[in-house]
Write a protein that holds these residues in place. Structure first.
Motif, mmCIF file in Angstrom:
data_model
loop_
_atom_site.group_PDB
_atom_site.id
_atom_site.type_symbol
_atom_site.label_atom_id
_atom_site.label_comp_id
_atom_site.label_asym_id
_atom_site.label_seq_id
_atom_site.Cartn_x
_atom_site.Cartn_y
_atom_site.Cartn_z
ATOM 1 N N TRP A 84 0.844 -1.198 0.000
ATOM 2 C CA TRP A 84 0.000 0.000 0.000
ATOM 3 C C TRP A 84 0.877 1.245 0.000
ATOM 4 C CZ3 TRP A 84 -5.253 -0.068 -0.454
ATOM 5 C CH2 TRP A 84 -5.894 -1.298 -0.270
ATOM 6 N N LEU A 85 0.535 2.166 -0.864
ATOM 7 C CA LEU A 85 1.231 3.450 -0.896
ATOM 8 C C LEU A 85 0.681 4.342 0.216
ATOM 9 C CD1 LEU A 85 1.628 4.541 -4.630
ATOM 10 C CD2 LEU A 85 3.433 4.326 -2.936
ATOM 11 N N ASP A 86 1.583 4.839 1.026
ATOM 12 C CA ASP A 86 1.163 5.726 2.111
ATOM 13 C C ASP A 86 1.576 7.153 1.761
ATOM 14 O OD1 ASP A 86 0.210 6.683 4.463
ATOM 15 O OD2 ASP A 86 1.560 5.573 5.768
ATOM 16 N N LYS A 87 2.310 7.811 2.608
ATOM 17 C CA LYS A 87 2.667 9.203 2.387
ATOM 18 C C LYS A 87 3.797 9.324 1.368
ATOM 19 C CE LYS A 87 3.150 13.472 5.014
ATOM 20 N NZ LYS A 87 3.266 14.062 6.353
ATOM 21 N N ILE A 88 3.723 10.348 0.550
ATOM 22 C CA ILE A 88 4.745 10.638 -0.452
ATOM 23 C C ILE A 88 5.412 11.949 -0.056
ATOM 24 C CG2 ILE A 88 5.199 11.036 -2.904
ATOM 25 C CD1 ILE A 88 2.587 9.509 -3.475
ATOM 26 N N ALA A 114 -2.347 9.291 -5.808
ATOM 27 C CA ALA A 114 -1.711 7.976 -5.659
ATOM 28 C C ALA A 114 -1.708 7.462 -4.231
ATOM 29 C CB ALA A 114 -0.278 8.036 -6.187
ATOM 30 N N ALA A 115 -1.672 8.333 -3.241
ATOM 31 C CA ALA A 115 -1.598 7.875 -1.855
ATOM 32 C C ALA A 115 -2.857 7.095 -1.482
ATOM 33 C CB ALA A 115 -1.407 9.060 -0.917
ATOM 34 N N LEU A 132 -0.590 -3.165 -7.595
ATOM 35 C CA LEU A 132 -1.073 -4.462 -8.089
ATOM 36 C C LEU A 132 -0.010 -5.221 -8.860
ATOM 37 C CD1 LEU A 132 -4.663 -3.428 -9.244
ATOM 38 C CD2 LEU A 132 -3.931 -4.349 -7.040
ATOM 39 N N SER A 133 0.825 -4.502 -9.595
ATOM 40 C CA SER A 133 1.868 -5.168 -10.370
ATOM 41 C C SER A 133 2.941 -4.161 -10.739
ATOM 42 C CB SER A 133 1.292 -5.828 -11.632
ATOM 43 O OG SER A 133 0.776 -4.835 -12.513
ATOM 44 N N LEU A 134 4.101 -4.694 -11.151
ATOM 45 C CA LEU A 134 5.227 -3.867 -11.552
ATOM 46 C C LEU A 134 5.717 -4.321 -12.919
ATOM 47 C CD1 LEU A 134 5.477 -4.382 -8.248
ATOM 48 C CD2 LEU A 134 7.488 -2.924 -8.547
ATOM 49 N N VAL A 135 6.017 -3.376 -13.787
ATOM 50 C CA VAL A 135 6.524 -3.674 -15.127
ATOM 51 C C VAL A 135 7.767 -2.822 -15.350
ATOM 52 C CG1 VAL A 135 6.049 -3.686 -17.598
ATOM 53 C CG2 VAL A 135 4.196 -4.157 -15.973
ATOM 54 N N SER A 192 -4.242 0.381 -7.657
ATOM 55 C CA SER A 192 -5.606 -0.112 -7.520
ATOM 56 C C SER A 192 -6.594 1.047 -7.524
ATOM 57 C CB SER A 192 -5.738 -0.909 -6.227
ATOM 58 O OG SER A 192 -5.509 -0.050 -5.107
ATOM 59 N N GLY A 193 -7.864 0.691 -7.610
ATOM 60 C CA GLY A 193 -8.921 1.693 -7.512
ATOM 61 C C GLY A 193 -9.318 2.256 -8.855
ATOM 62 N N GLU A 194 -10.414 3.009 -8.827
ATOM 63 C CA GLU A 194 -10.906 3.633 -10.042
ATOM 64 C C GLU A 194 -10.060 4.842 -10.421
ATOM 65 O OE1 GLU A 194 -14.933 4.638 -9.387
ATOM 66 O OE2 GLU A 194 -15.630 2.555 -9.221
#
Length: 570
Positions: free
Chosen positions: A21-25, A93-94, A99-102, A115-117
């Protein structure tokens, strides 16, 4: 960061960050962005002395020169006011999940599917009319950005073409047709034998091999200060013999398959240490400006003092005229007069005194006496003002050096101890300086206000100490950057200094609490020096050694060589 080591890092990051999960940036420095992550599992999230942690920070330094990406186990320090691009990243983004990395080898970019809409603000500006998903793009050259991509624009895993060993020489000449022949690889291949070239190319193609970290060391094998450029080298192949940077006396090699751990070590030296030095310089700029302004005022005061002294010196001409008034009429006017002056030994000399054409000799004498009296009164005022300016200049210089030495991380503990030792007399009077046997600078408050002053001088990632269960002085262990390891000997010595000035000073051993400064908060309305500890980093029992106050105190008049020998003494 070469594309090959970047690809190895991305392969290691994929299982770690998938599901995080992305938290604070935050933005520790211009061009440097840190992403706080809540990892889905403990591996490489790090363990602290107080238990396991699932927190980690993905740090990106973007730019055309020396970009770098690494996963840190300790929170990098950051200013409270982020820039507009970072605020935009926080907004969209926070709070999302990765979900995945490329990875993109050719562009040295890493795509992170979030994730998310799609956010309404971005969806309104999307290029495609169909459904789109949000990607976070980490570009080593351009920095982080958000991309809303449709189904046809999704990033795909890159298929790399590798030349055969027989065609390697031709591929190096036509390197534009072979993206895997990166500039760093083109420089190292001519220094290797053909079998070694083929083996290196095969290792890079298969992936999962060792990565190599090189740090500069002196002739005695001890690490050089981090301000030696470059601070380290990090790559996917060994450094060829004889190819060390010219500024390095020698080097120490660390190799292994754990690319995340080695990249973190390199990132601390290449990114976090430099961020700390830049932050110290920026924090000292306002004080430096005030210092220069005060110095200019002080120069003017010195010039004024010289002018007033010249006015006072005119009293001698006035007294010489008074002694010879009997020679001229009351209203006599001359362009100049010559009088005889007698020295204490009885010798005589002729003294010429110029007379203002607008005055008589008597009027000139009175004007000279008046100027001398004005000069004397002015000197008294200028002397007081000059003393005030000198005191202000000394205070500003002391505060600026305190910021550079204690308010922001130094380049290296070995050198920071020496710098602070030379500036011990310029620190606040209620803060004591000590240097640990490992070269770390230790600050201790002399009283309650000194405790607060030492804490204000510290960076958020420094270590704060206090005796458990009762009153005592606060001690700060200065660290060069977040996550820098502090040896046990330094922890014990700092704890001993805290115990020697606490309610446990007469005990044989003392329980000491350790915490990062960012977790120490002053209590509003409480007595000076009273703080709240939000998170304990370590609890440790140390011996109480009163002799540490003498052994670790820097000598005020020590030379640089003597200080270095003291710092490196084990």
């Amino acid at each position: 960061m070469d594309a090959h080591v970047f690809l190895a890092l991305c392969r290691a990051l994929t299982p770690r960050l998938t599901g995080a999960w992305l938290d604070k940036i935050q933005e520790p420095a211009p061009g440097v962005t840190s992403f706080a992550l809540a990892l889905p599992h403990v591996p490489h999230a790090g363990t602290t002395p107080s238990g396991a942690s699932r927190k980690a920070w993905l740090v990106l330094r973007a730019g055309r020169k020396d970009p770098f990406l690494f996963l840190a186990r300790d929170k990098p320090s950051a200013p409270p006011s982020p820039s507009a691009p970072v605020m935009r990243l926080r907004k969209y983004a926070a709070g999302r999940r990765i979900l995945s990395l490329v990875p993109d080898f050719t562009g040295r970019r890493l795509w992170l599917l979030l994730s998310g809409e799609a956010p309404a603000g971005l969806a309104a500006r999307a290029e495609s009319d169909g459904p789109a998903v949000l990607w976070l793009l980490l570009d080593l050259r351009e920095g982080p950005s958000l991309r809303l991509l449709g189904e046809d624009d999704q990033p795909r895993p890159e298929v790399l073409r590798w030349p055969e060993p027989a065609a390697l020489e031709e591929a190096c000449r036509n390197w534009r047709d072979w993206p895997v022949i990166t500039p760093a690889l083109r420089r190292v291949l001519p220094l290797m034998e053909p079998p070694d070239q083929a083996a290196l190319l095969e290792d890079l193609r298969l992936g999962g091999g060792d990565v190599f970290l090189y740090r500069p060391v002196d002739d005695a094998g001890k690490p050089c200060a981090a301000d030696v450029e470059p601070a380290c080298l990090f790559g996917a192949w060994p450094l060829p013999p004889g190819r060390k940077p010219a500024s390095w006396p020698g080097w120490r090699e660390t190799a292994g398959e754990d690319v995340l751990a080695l990249a973190e070590q390199a990132g601390k030296l290449l990114v976090l240490a430099r961020v700390g030095r830049d932050a110290a310089g920026l924090a000292a700029v306002p004080l430096l400006r005030q210092e220069r302004k005060t110095a200019r005022l002080l120069d003017k005061m010195r010039d004024e003092e010289a002018r007033l002294r010249d006015m006072c010196a005119r009293r001698q001409d006035a007294e010489a005229l008074r002694a010879n008034l009997w020679r001229w009429a009351a209203d006599a006017r001359f362009p100049f007069v010559e009088v005889e002056e007698y020295a204490p030994d009885g010798s005589a000399r002729t003294r010429r005194i110029d007379i203002d054409p607008r005055r008589s000799v008597r009027e000139e004498m009175e004007a000279l006496f008046h100027a001398a009296r004005r000069g004397k009164r002015g000197l008294e005022h200028v002397a007081r003002r000059r003393a005030e300016l000198e005191e202000t200049l000394d205070r500003l210089e002391r505060e600026r050096r305190a910021v550079l030495a204690g308010g922001a991380p130094r380049s290296d503990p070995k050198t920071s101890g020496v710098v602070l030792a030379e500036q011990a007399d310029r620190l606040p009077r209620n803060v004591q300086l000590f240097i640990s046997s490992d070269g770390f600078a230790l600050l201790r408050g002399r009283d309650a206000r000194g405790n607060g002053a030492a804490r204000r001088m510290a960076a958020p990632h420094d270590i704060w100490l206090h005796a458990d269960g009762g009153p005592g002085s606060h001690v700060i262990i200065r660290r060069a950057y977040a996550g820098q390891e502090v040896p046990e000997r330094t922890l014990d010595e700092a704890g001993g200094l805290a115990a020697c000035k606490s309610w446990l000073r007469d005990a044989a051993r003392a329980r000491i609490l350790y915490a990062e400064v960012r977790h120490i908060k002053p209590l509003r309305g409480a007595a000076p020096g009273t703080v709240r500890m939000d998170k304990i980093w370590l609890s440790r029992e140390v011996p109480v050694r009163p002799e540490l106050e003498t052994l670790l105190a820097p000598a005020p008049a020590a030379t640089e060589r003597e200080s270095l020998e003291r710092v490196h003494t084990t």
